[in-house]
Motif scaffolding. Structure first.
Motif, PDB file in Angstrom:
ATOM      1  N   GLU A  63      -8.966   9.652   6.194  1.00 34.39           N
ATOM      2  CA  GLU A  63      -8.634   9.597   7.613  1.00 34.39           C
ATOM      3  C   GLU A  63      -7.990  10.895   8.073  1.00 34.39           C
ATOM      4  O   GLU A  63      -8.320  11.430   9.131  1.00 34.39           O
ATOM      5  CB  GLU A  63      -7.692   8.416   7.888  1.00 34.39           C
ATOM      6  CG  GLU A  63      -8.366   7.122   8.212  1.00 34.39           C
ATOM      7  CD  GLU A  63      -9.215   7.199   9.465  1.00 34.39           C
ATOM      8  OE1 GLU A  63      -8.674   7.430  10.558  1.00 34.39           O
ATOM      9  OE2 GLU A  63     -10.434   7.034   9.357  1.00 34.39           O
ATOM     10  N   VAL A  64      -7.047  11.419   7.293  1.00 36.31           N
ATOM     11  CA  VAL A  64      -6.378  12.666   7.665  1.00 36.31           C
ATOM     12  C   VAL A  64      -7.372  13.824   7.669  1.00 36.31           C
ATOM     13  O   VAL A  64      -7.399  14.646   8.585  1.00 36.31           O
ATOM     14  CB  VAL A  64      -5.208  12.954   6.709  1.00 36.31           C
ATOM     15  CG1 VAL A  64      -4.558  14.297   7.043  1.00 36.31           C
ATOM     16  CG2 VAL A  64      -4.166  11.841   6.779  1.00 36.31           C
ATOM     17  N   LEU A  65      -8.241  13.861   6.642  1.00 37.87           N
ATOM     18  CA  LEU A  65      -9.224  14.937   6.570  1.00 37.87           C
ATOM     19  C   LEU A  65     -10.216  14.877   7.726  1.00 37.87           C
ATOM     20  O   LEU A  65     -10.739  15.906   8.163  1.00 37.87           O
ATOM     21  CB  LEU A  65      -9.981  14.852   5.242  1.00 37.87           C
ATOM     22  CG  LEU A  65      -9.166  15.188   3.991  1.00 37.87           C
ATOM     23  CD1 LEU A  65      -9.939  14.831   2.739  1.00 37.87           C
ATOM     24  CD2 LEU A  65      -8.784  16.668   3.976  1.00 37.87           C
ATOM     25  N   SER A  66     -10.461  13.681   8.258  1.00 36.50           N
ATOM     26  CA  SER A  66     -11.451  13.541   9.317  1.00 36.50           C
ATOM     27  C   SER A  66     -10.972  14.081  10.663  1.00 36.50           C
ATOM     28  O   SER A  66     -11.793  14.332  11.553  1.00 36.50           O
ATOM     29  CB  SER A  66     -11.846  12.062   9.470  1.00 36.50           C
ATOM     30  OG  SER A  66     -10.785  11.310  10.032  1.00 36.50           O
ATOM     31  N   VAL A  67      -9.671  14.267  10.833  1.00 38.21           N
ATOM     32  CA  VAL A  67      -9.150  14.707  12.138  1.00 38.21           C
ATOM     33  C   VAL A  67      -8.395  16.028  12.070  1.00 38.21           C
ATOM     34  O   VAL A  67      -7.845  16.476  13.081  1.00 38.21           O
ATOM     35  CB  VAL A  67      -8.223  13.625  12.760  1.00 38.21           C
ATOM     36  CG1 VAL A  67      -8.975  12.334  12.993  1.00 38.21           C
ATOM     37  CG2 VAL A  67      -6.991  13.381  11.895  1.00 38.21           C
ATOM     38  N   THR A  68      -8.354  16.673  10.905  1.00 34.96           N
ATOM     39  CA  THR A  68      -7.621  17.938  10.770  1.00 34.96           C
ATOM     40  C   THR A  68      -8.545  19.017  10.244  1.00 34.96           C
ATOM     41  O   THR A  68      -9.696  18.769   9.874  1.00 34.96           O
ATOM     42  CB  THR A  68      -6.421  17.795   9.814  1.00 34.96           C
ATOM     43  OG1 THR A  68      -6.897  17.541   8.489  1.00 34.96           O
ATOM     44  CG2 THR A  68      -5.517  16.653  10.249  1.00 34.96           C
ATOM     45  N   THR A  69      -8.011  20.230  10.169  1.00 44.67           N
ATOM     46  CA  THR A  69      -8.782  21.357   9.645  1.00 44.67           C
ATOM     47  C   THR A  69      -8.460  21.606   8.181  1.00 44.67           C
ATOM     48  O   THR A  69      -8.588  22.721   7.686  1.00 44.67           O
ATOM     49  CB  THR A  69      -8.472  22.623  10.456  1.00 44.67           C
ATOM     50  OG1 THR A  69      -7.054  22.855  10.445  1.00 44.67           O
ATOM     51  CG2 THR A  69      -8.953  22.488  11.885  1.00 44.67           C
ATOM     52  N   ALA A  70      -8.048  20.561   7.471  1.00 42.24           N
ATOM     53  CA  ALA A  70      -7.717  20.695   6.052  1.00 42.24           C
ATOM     54  C   ALA A  70      -8.920  20.408   5.171  1.00 42.24           C
ATOM     55  O   ALA A  70      -8.789  20.195   3.980  1.00 42.24           O
ATOM     56  CB  ALA A  70      -6.582  19.743   5.680  1.00 42.24           C
ATOM     57  N   LYS A  71     -10.126  20.418   5.763  1.00 42.13           N
ATOM     58  CA  LYS A  71     -11.312  20.034   5.003  1.00 42.13           C
ATOM     59  C   LYS A  71     -11.603  20.985   3.848  1.00 42.13           C
ATOM     60  O   LYS A  71     -12.255  20.622   2.878  1.00 42.13           O
ATOM     61  CB  LYS A  71     -12.521  19.959   5.938  1.00 42.13           C
ATOM     62  CG  LYS A  71     -12.378  18.881   7.008  1.00 42.13           C
ATOM     63  CD  LYS A  71     -13.579  18.870   7.924  1.00 42.13           C
ATOM     64  CE  LYS A  71     -13.430  17.802   9.008  1.00 42.13           C
ATOM     65  NZ  LYS A  71     -12.268  18.024   9.876  1.00 42.13           N
ATOM     66  N   GLU A  72     -11.120  22.236   3.966  1.00 41.00           N
ATOM     67  CA  GLU A  72     -11.371  23.167   2.876  1.00 41.00           C
ATOM     68  C   GLU A  72     -10.747  22.697   1.571  1.00 41.00           C
ATOM     69  O   GLU A  72     -11.215  23.016   0.486  1.00 41.00           O
ATOM     70  CB  GLU A  72     -10.860  24.573   3.229  1.00 41.00           C
ATOM     71  CG  GLU A  72      -9.349  24.685   3.435  1.00 41.00           C
ATOM     72  CD  GLU A  72      -8.947  24.366   4.867  1.00 41.00           C
ATOM     73  OE1 GLU A  72      -7.778  24.567   5.204  1.00 41.00           O
ATOM     74  OE2 GLU A  72      -9.811  23.915   5.628  1.00 41.00           O
ATOM     75  N   LEU A  73      -9.657  21.925   1.658  1.00 41.27           N
ATOM     76  CA  LEU A  73      -9.060  21.367   0.444  1.00 41.27           C
ATOM     77  C   LEU A  73     -10.024  20.431  -0.261  1.00 41.27           C
ATOM     78  O   LEU A  73     -10.117  20.408  -1.479  1.00 41.27           O
ATOM     79  CB  LEU A  73      -7.772  20.605   0.794  1.00 41.27           C
ATOM     80  CG  LEU A  73      -6.592  21.434   1.297  1.00 41.27           C
ATOM     81  CD1 LEU A  73      -5.470  20.509   1.747  1.00 41.27           C
ATOM     82  CD2 LEU A  73      -6.091  22.368   0.205  1.00 41.27           C
TER      83      LEU A  73
END
Length: 562
Positions: free
Chosen positions: A544-554
């Motif tokens: 859920e957090v990854l779906s709405v933030t720009t932290a997808k590179e993690l």
């Protein structure tokens, strides 16, 4: 008072609904059996009358069996056909002593029907799921269709269409609105396709298909026309987009609805945004911010002048957060004036202005008038254009505390966005006090969430700094959350104080990345980092957090792919 006395209202309600006979209720009262729910009473009836009990949770009705019976009768009598077995059709009912429904179906179909007992709520849920919203209304319309002819434009005209059809369409639209409100939907989407008219609700930020009768496609123009009439739009205009609004009252709840109609390839598509006027206004503690963000928020609420911006995409809760701020400082010694489009909450003691583009009342024009009204605090619903941005900055420099929203991806981006809109960097540096970026993540359903102990999750947990002993959860899905695994939403925040270092970077026309680096050095936590806080508290999931933030590179790291 003994147990059965407290259950008397339940038994009385079941007698009134003819789920229970008077002699059976007398037996229960006499024997003082500890039955406190409808399910327990129905299970007792199943034993007494040697009938099967069906919880319906894991049972899928056979579609070919459902199609044998008129939807209108099934919905009216609350009867759910399940399957054909040993030459008879099993039909779930909660009203054992209402026989006219079963008798009518027997006479209509000539089939042998075998009743089984199930809870009334479960039957209603499954009927809506398998027959679709408004199946009784559409079924009535379909049965009443007469001879159809084509006019010169190739459109169908029904010679038998009249007031009865019109009333049925009204009921159908009302049923869709009621259903969406009861399911906590924020938007209703009516979408025409070549052989389908699809209805979807946005619930907790995610679009979900709504089951509807297969024949609804035939009534798409009438349904759209009804929505247009409600929202005071031109029903004859089908070539251009139109925007309107309406307000409805449902069970003492007022809902303001914004309507957008756009012509598509196969008809007009409609989106209705539902804004609940009686939504409970939360206080600052209910936002559940981390301590640094909460303390910073409280600090800026006490400053005499300056701009505080809340940023994020549409539907991220920006306006709700600003209303929370106004609620905190709304007292007898401050004059608060807002200009909004639309006014989503009505605040006692706050002067609220509704933007009206048709009348010429824009944000910029209204804001100029507000400044002559001697306000202490001003809320601008959104900074949309350079003119509004310029006036907002000037208002903050002349002794007003200004709150507003802006569409940027993160907090540092708000400063460069204002400069791009034509505000001089020195004015931005002089006026801006803080920026709050936010997103909404779905909250795990407390009834079905389960610990997530997969190796990939544990690896990712270590990478983002959540202690190894912390239990994180995954979504599952159950009846309570409509099989989504989530119920409700929670905000995550990114707070940036506009300190002296930030001001200097703005004056130097620094990039967003440079401003973000300086803010991080000053203690700013990113949206993703605040999201990990909620994950560690069991409120939401990593996905859920990854779906709405720009932290997808993690998540793209092969060692930590989820």
């Amino acid at each position: 008072m003994n147990a059965i006395d407290t259950e008397a209202p339940l038994l009385d309600r079941m007698i009134a609904a003819r789920q229970l006979s008077v002699p059976d209720a007398a037996t229960l009262r006499r024997d003082r059996l500890p039955l406190s729910t409808e399910e327990e009473v129905l299970r007792w009836l199943a034993r007494e009358y040697d009938l099967p009990w069906m919880p319906l949770d894991d049972i899928t009705p056979e579609r070919e069996v459902l199609s044998l019976f008129p939807a209108r009768i099934l919905l009216k009598e609350e009867l759910l056909p399940l399957r054909q077995s040993n030459g008879a059709v099993e039909i779930a009912t909660s009203r054992l002593f209402v026989t006219q429904g079963l008798d009518g179906l027997r006479a209509l179909t000539g089939l042998t029907l075998r009743p089984v007992l199930a809870g009334s709520e479960a039957i209603q849920r499954e009927l809506k799921k398998w027959l679709g919203v408004g199946a009784d209304t559409i079924g009535t319309l379909d049965e009443a269709r007469g001879i159809q002819v084509l006019d010169d434009a190739g459109e169908e005209n029904d010679l038998d269409a009249g007031m009865e059809d019109e009333a049925s369409i009204i009921r159908f639209v009302n049923q869709v609105l009621r259903d969406a409100i009861e399911l906590r939907a924020s938007d209703i989407h009516l979408e025409p396709f070549e052989n389908e008219f699809r209805i979807r609700y946005r619930i907790d930020g995610v679009l979900q298909d709504v089951p509807v009768p297969a024949q609804i496609n035939r009534f798409q123009p009438a349904i759209v026309s009804r929505v247009k009439i409600l929202s005071h739009l031109n029903i004859a205009e089908k070539r251009l987009p139109q925007d309107g609004r309406l307000k409805i009252r449902l069970d003492e709840r007022e809902v303001d609805i914004r309507v957008s109609v756009i012509p598509m390839l196969h008809g007009e598509a409609v989106v209705m945004r539902l804004l609940r006027q009686d939504a409970t206004l939360r206080g600052l503690p209910e936002l559940d911010m981390a301590p640094r963000e909460r303390d910073s928020f409280r600090r800026v609420l006490q400053i005499p002048h300056g701009i505080v911006l809340v940023t994020g995409p549409t539907g991220s809760g920006k306006t709700s957060t600003l209303y929370t701020a106004l609620h905190e400082i709304n007292d007898a010694v401050r004059k608060i004036v807002t200009i909004e489009d639309p006014v989503e909450y009505q605040l006692k003691g706050v002067n609220q202005i509704q933007v009206s583009e048709k009348a010429g009342l824009t944000f910029a024009r209204g804001l100029r008038s507000i400044l002559r009204h001697d306000p202490d605090v001003i809320l601008i619903g959104e900074i949309r254009d350079p003119e509004t941005a310029q006036i907002a900055v000037q208002a903050s420099l002349t002794g007003h505390l200004v709150f507003s929203t802006l569409h940027t991806n993160d907090a540092p981006g708000a400063l460069t966005r204002l400069v791009d809109m034509g505000v001089e960097p020195y004015l931005v540096a002089s006026s801006l006090e803080a920026v709050l970026a936010q997103r909404l993540v779905r909250v795990l359903c407390r009834h079905c969430r389960q610990p997530d102990t997969t190796p990939s999750t544990q690896s990712f947990q270590a990478q983002v700094g959540i202690p190894a002993g912390t239990v994180v959860y995954r979504s599952v899905g159950c009846r309570e959350c409509r099989q989504t695994g989530f119920h409700g939403r929670h905000a995550i925040f990114e707070w940036m104080n506009a300190d002296e270092a930030i001001h200097q970077l703005v004056l130097q026309h620094a990039s967003t990345d440079q401003i973000r680096a300086a803010a991080r050095r000053a203690g700013m936590k990113t949206l993703a980092e605040d999201g990990w806080r909620l994950v560690s508290q069991g409120i939401t999931t990593f996905d859920e957090v990854l779906s709405v933030t720009t932290a997808k590179e993690l998540a793209n790291n092969p060692a930590t792919t989820m």
